[in-house]
Design an enzyme around this catalytic site. Structure first.
Site, short mmCIF file in Angstrom:
data_model
loop_
_atom_site.label_atom_id
_atom_site.label_comp_id
_atom_site.label_asym_id
_atom_site.label_seq_id
_atom_site.Cartn_x
_atom_site.Cartn_y
_atom_site.Cartn_z
N ARG A 39 20.37 -30.43 32.41
CA ARG A 39 20.56 -30.36 30.96
C ARG A 39 21.79 -29.57 30.57
O ARG A 39 22.28 -29.66 29.44
CB ARG A 39 19.32 -29.75 30.30
CG ARG A 39 19.03 -28.32 30.72
CD ARG A 39 17.77 -27.82 30.08
NE ARG A 39 17.47 -26.44 30.46
CZ ARG A 39 16.41 -25.76 30.03
NH1 ARG A 39 15.55 -26.34 29.22
NH2 ARG A 39 16.21 -24.51 30.43
N LEU B 123 19.87 -28.17 38.62
CA LEU B 123 20.94 -27.64 39.47
C LEU B 123 21.02 -26.11 39.41
O LEU B 123 22.09 -25.52 39.35
CB LEU B 123 22.27 -28.27 39.07
CG LEU B 123 22.34 -29.78 39.29
CD1 LEU B 123 23.59 -30.37 38.66
CD2 LEU B 123 22.28 -30.12 40.79
N HIS C 107 1.36 -20.62 52.00
CA HIS C 107 2.54 -20.04 52.65
C HIS C 107 3.04 -18.83 51.87
O HIS C 107 3.32 -17.78 52.44
CB HIS C 107 3.64 -21.11 52.75
CG HIS C 107 5.02 -20.58 53.04
ND1 HIS C 107 5.78 -19.92 52.11
CD2 HIS C 107 5.76 -20.62 54.18
CE1 HIS C 107 6.94 -19.57 52.64
NE2 HIS C 107 6.95 -19.99 53.89
N ASN C 108 3.14 -18.98 50.57
CA ASN C 108 3.63 -17.88 49.75
C ASN C 108 2.66 -16.70 49.74
O ASN C 108 3.07 -15.54 49.69
CB ASN C 108 3.90 -18.35 48.32
CG ASN C 108 5.16 -19.19 48.21
OD1 ASN C 108 5.68 -19.66 49.23
ND2 ASN C 108 5.65 -19.40 47.02
N ALA D 67 8.43 -24.55 37.55
CA ALA D 67 7.06 -25.05 37.51
C ALA D 67 6.48 -24.94 36.10
O ALA D 67 6.94 -24.14 35.28
CB ALA D 67 6.19 -24.27 38.50
N GLU E 13 3.24 -14.92 52.81
CA GLU E 13 4.52 -14.22 52.62
C GLU E 13 4.31 -12.89 51.89
O GLU E 13 4.90 -11.86 52.26
CB GLU E 13 5.47 -15.12 51.84
CG GLU E 13 6.82 -14.54 51.51
CD GLU E 13 7.62 -15.48 50.63
OE1 GLU E 13 8.14 -15.03 49.59
OE2 GLU E 13 7.71 -16.69 50.98
N HIS F 250 -33.53 -12.16 43.33
CA HIS F 250 -32.71 -13.19 43.97
C HIS F 250 -33.24 -13.58 45.35
O HIS F 250 -32.71 -14.50 45.96
CB HIS F 250 -31.26 -12.72 44.09
CG HIS F 250 -30.58 -12.59 42.75
ND1 HIS F 250 -30.30 -13.68 41.96
CD2 HIS F 250 -30.13 -11.51 42.08
CE1 HIS F 250 -29.70 -13.28 40.84
NE2 HIS F 250 -29.59 -11.96 40.90
N VAL G 104 13.09 -28.18 39.15
CA VAL G 104 13.03 -27.44 37.88
C VAL G 104 11.86 -26.47 37.95
O VAL G 104 11.00 -26.54 38.83
CB VAL G 104 12.86 -28.40 36.69
CG1 VAL G 104 14.05 -29.35 36.59
CG2 VAL G 104 11.58 -29.20 36.79
N SER H 288 10.54 -24.33 51.37
CA SER H 288 10.65 -22.89 51.62
C SER H 288 11.93 -22.57 52.36
O SER H 288 12.38 -23.32 53.22
CB SER H 288 9.45 -22.39 52.43
OG SER H 288 9.59 -21.00 52.69
N GLY H 289 12.48 -21.42 52.03
CA GLY H 289 13.68 -20.95 52.71
C GLY H 289 14.63 -20.24 51.78
O GLY H 289 15.64 -19.69 52.21
N ARG I 251 1.84 -4.93 44.34
CA ARG I 251 2.92 -5.29 43.42
C ARG I 251 2.57 -4.92 41.98
O ARG I 251 3.43 -4.43 41.23
CB ARG I 251 3.22 -6.80 43.52
CG ARG I 251 3.80 -7.22 44.84
CD ARG I 251 4.45 -8.59 44.76
NE ARG I 251 4.84 -9.08 46.08
CZ ARG I 251 5.67 -10.09 46.29
NH1 ARG I 251 6.20 -10.73 45.25
NH2 ARG I 251 5.97 -10.48 47.51
N LYS J 230 2.21 -24.97 50.48
CA LYS J 230 3.29 -24.06 50.10
C LYS J 230 2.73 -22.84 49.37
O LYS J 230 3.21 -21.72 49.53
CB LYS J 230 4.29 -24.80 49.20
CG LYS J 230 5.45 -23.92 48.67
CD LYS J 230 6.21 -23.24 49.81
CE LYS J 230 7.57 -22.71 49.37
NZ LYS J 230 7.59 -21.85 48.20
#
Length: 478
Positions: free
Chosen positions: A34, A11, A185-186, A76, A189, A456, A74, A128-129, A286, A182
């Site tokens: 918990r 939660l 998607h991230n 990951a 993003e 090669h 919860v 997502s959202g 980042r 997902k």
């Protein structure tokens, strides 16, 4: 005791809001966390009594209607394994566990195999959202056993965002495909956010204040660039600090965080030999931003032009138009790379991902929702029996958009480089376009180098394809 059709564990912000969303749509939900206070707060937030808190996991399971459906919200990694280990002995064959967090897709496949051995279904559902999406309607990307996905579809459809009356949820495919979609998607993003930040940096360098920049982004949001991220950027730039009156964005330290999904996408793309250079530039940006002290120290040692663009007031509108075209074109490249990765992985793993359906559900609820996703759905569709395009750059709409925008795009990147304004994502996207449209690249020299030091071999342009050749190169002094 009332038997609830769905139970939710975890939660935090996302879990609590999803529970409330479920309750808003008429579902009664057993909830457990918990932290007993988290349960109490969630129950109090739903005055109609549709959230039923449980004191223990055993009580929680006992409150669920069979076959049981348990949604995990919860963190990951190890926390998911810990909850599953505690939950599994309380469940029985035919029950389904849904992981709605940002789990790595290979972890999802490992968990699904272990639970299938004891008769339990496991679904990895990308959600997502953010906080608002969870509360008002997210985009949902579930992957797992077909029967379980079919059973869950009405429940997911009831709480998902809607665009043109259609819920932003679709059964993605088997195994870890939901969490994989997902993850990509991230990654997209990450690229989207970095491109926007580079546009912001260029507007700053051109002398726009935050109010003027807010107006620019609001204007862009009324056109082809319309998207959630453009919209919130306009709102962010317009926000003032209540205490000082200073734009809030100017008070925020320039150190970006990340939770790892972008890095996962880069690793997977490298494994699949798919170029996702815009995402790579975004992740790199980042990382560099997080090294604030090193950057400040280097700013006193390393020389370069002041980050200023000479844009007279009379030329501002033209500059904004060029920058908007550059941003749109680079955005196309970013999404094209992401969908190329989805297609490649789908083919290699036999997932049969419906890329058009994925683009369709991304139109609402999710962070990268944008007007032009409808164009991607069109490009991925089978029309009159003709196969969809293999790559978005082959779609007539996107090819024309890139051809139209690239003059402005090149001017913007050149201005940025000359002024010393770092635009790694805009530059990476342009380099990808140029490499993709090049009939000949300098890889012939690269192959010669590989053959020189490692024998090669290489192919020749004047011989049939597939034949290998090796040259006895002269010795050199290293």
């Amino acid at each position: 005791m009332q038997q609830h059709p769905i139970g939710l564990i975890g939660l935090g912000v996302m879990g609590r809001n999803l529970a409330l969303n479920l309750a808003d749509h008429g579902h009664t939900v057993a909830i457990w966390d918990r932290d007993p206070e988290a349960i109490t707060r969630a129950v109090a937030a739903q005055p109609e009594g549709r959230l039923a808190g449980a004191a223990t996991l055993a009580d929680f399971v006992a409150a669920l209607a069979r076959p049981r459906q348990v949604l995990l919200m919860v963190n990951a990694g190890a926390p998911v394994d810990d909850v599953i280990a505690r939950l599994q002995p309380l469940l029985e064959a035919g029950d389904v566990i849904i992981d709605g967090g940002n789990s790595l897709y290979t972890d999802t496949e490992r968990r699904a195999a272990a639970l299938a051995a004891v008769g339990l279904d496991f679904v990895g559902a990308g959600v997502s959202g953010g906080e608002e999406g969870a509360r008002k309607g997210p985009a949902i990307m579930p992957g797992g056993p077909a029967a379980a996905l079919a059973r869950l579809q009405p429940l997911f459809a009831s709480i998902a965002a809607r665009v043109d009356g259609e819920p932003c949820v679709t059964p993605v495919g088997p195994g870890g495909s939901g969490h994989y979609v997902k993850m990509v998607h991230n990654g997209i993003e990450y690229g989207d956010m970095q491109l926007i930040c580079e546009a912001y940096a260029l507007l700053q360098a051109a002398g726009f204040d935050t109010d003027a920049m807010a107006a620019v982004f609001a204007g862009w949001n009324a056109g082809p660039l319309r998207s959630y991220l453009i919209e919130i950027t306009a709102a962010i730039l317009a926000q003032r600090d209540a205490e000082t009156g200073t734009p809030v964005v100017d008070l925020i330290l320039d150190k970006a965080g990340q939770k790892g999904t972008g890095q996962w996408t880069l690793v997977n793309a490298a494994q699949q030999a798919v170029v996702v250079s815009v995402m790579g530039a975004a992740v790199d940006a980042r990382v560099l931003s997080s090294r604030k002290d090193a950057r400040v120290a280097a700013s006193a040692r390393l020389q370069g032009p002041p980050p200023m663009l000479a844009v007279p007031p009379a030329e501002r509108a033209a500059f904004v138009e060029r920058l908007g075209q550059a941003l749109y074109a680079a955005k196309i490249i970013s999404y094209a790379q992401g969908f190329d990765l989805l297609r490649t992985t789908s083919e290699q793993r036999g997932w049969q991902l419906d890329l058009g359906a994925i683009a369709r559900i991304w139109r609402g609820g999710c962070i990268i929702r944008a007007q032009f996703l409808s164009r991607i759905t069109e490009a991925c569709a089978t029309v009159d029996g003709a196969a969809p395009v293999a790559h978005l750059l082959e779609a007539p709409y996107f090819a024309q958009a890139l051809n139209t925008a690239q003059g402005a795009w090149r001017t913007v990147v050149a201005q940025a480089v000359t002024a010393g304004v770092p635009v790694p994502a805009l530059s990476a996207a342009l380099a990808y376009l140029d490499a993709s449209r090049s009939a000949r690249l300098p890889a012939n020299l690269l192959q010669a180098q590989r053959d020189f030091f490692g024998a090669h071999t290489y192919e020749r342009v004047d011989r049939p394809a597939g034949q290998a050749f090796h040259t006895l190169w002269p010795a050199v002094q290293g």
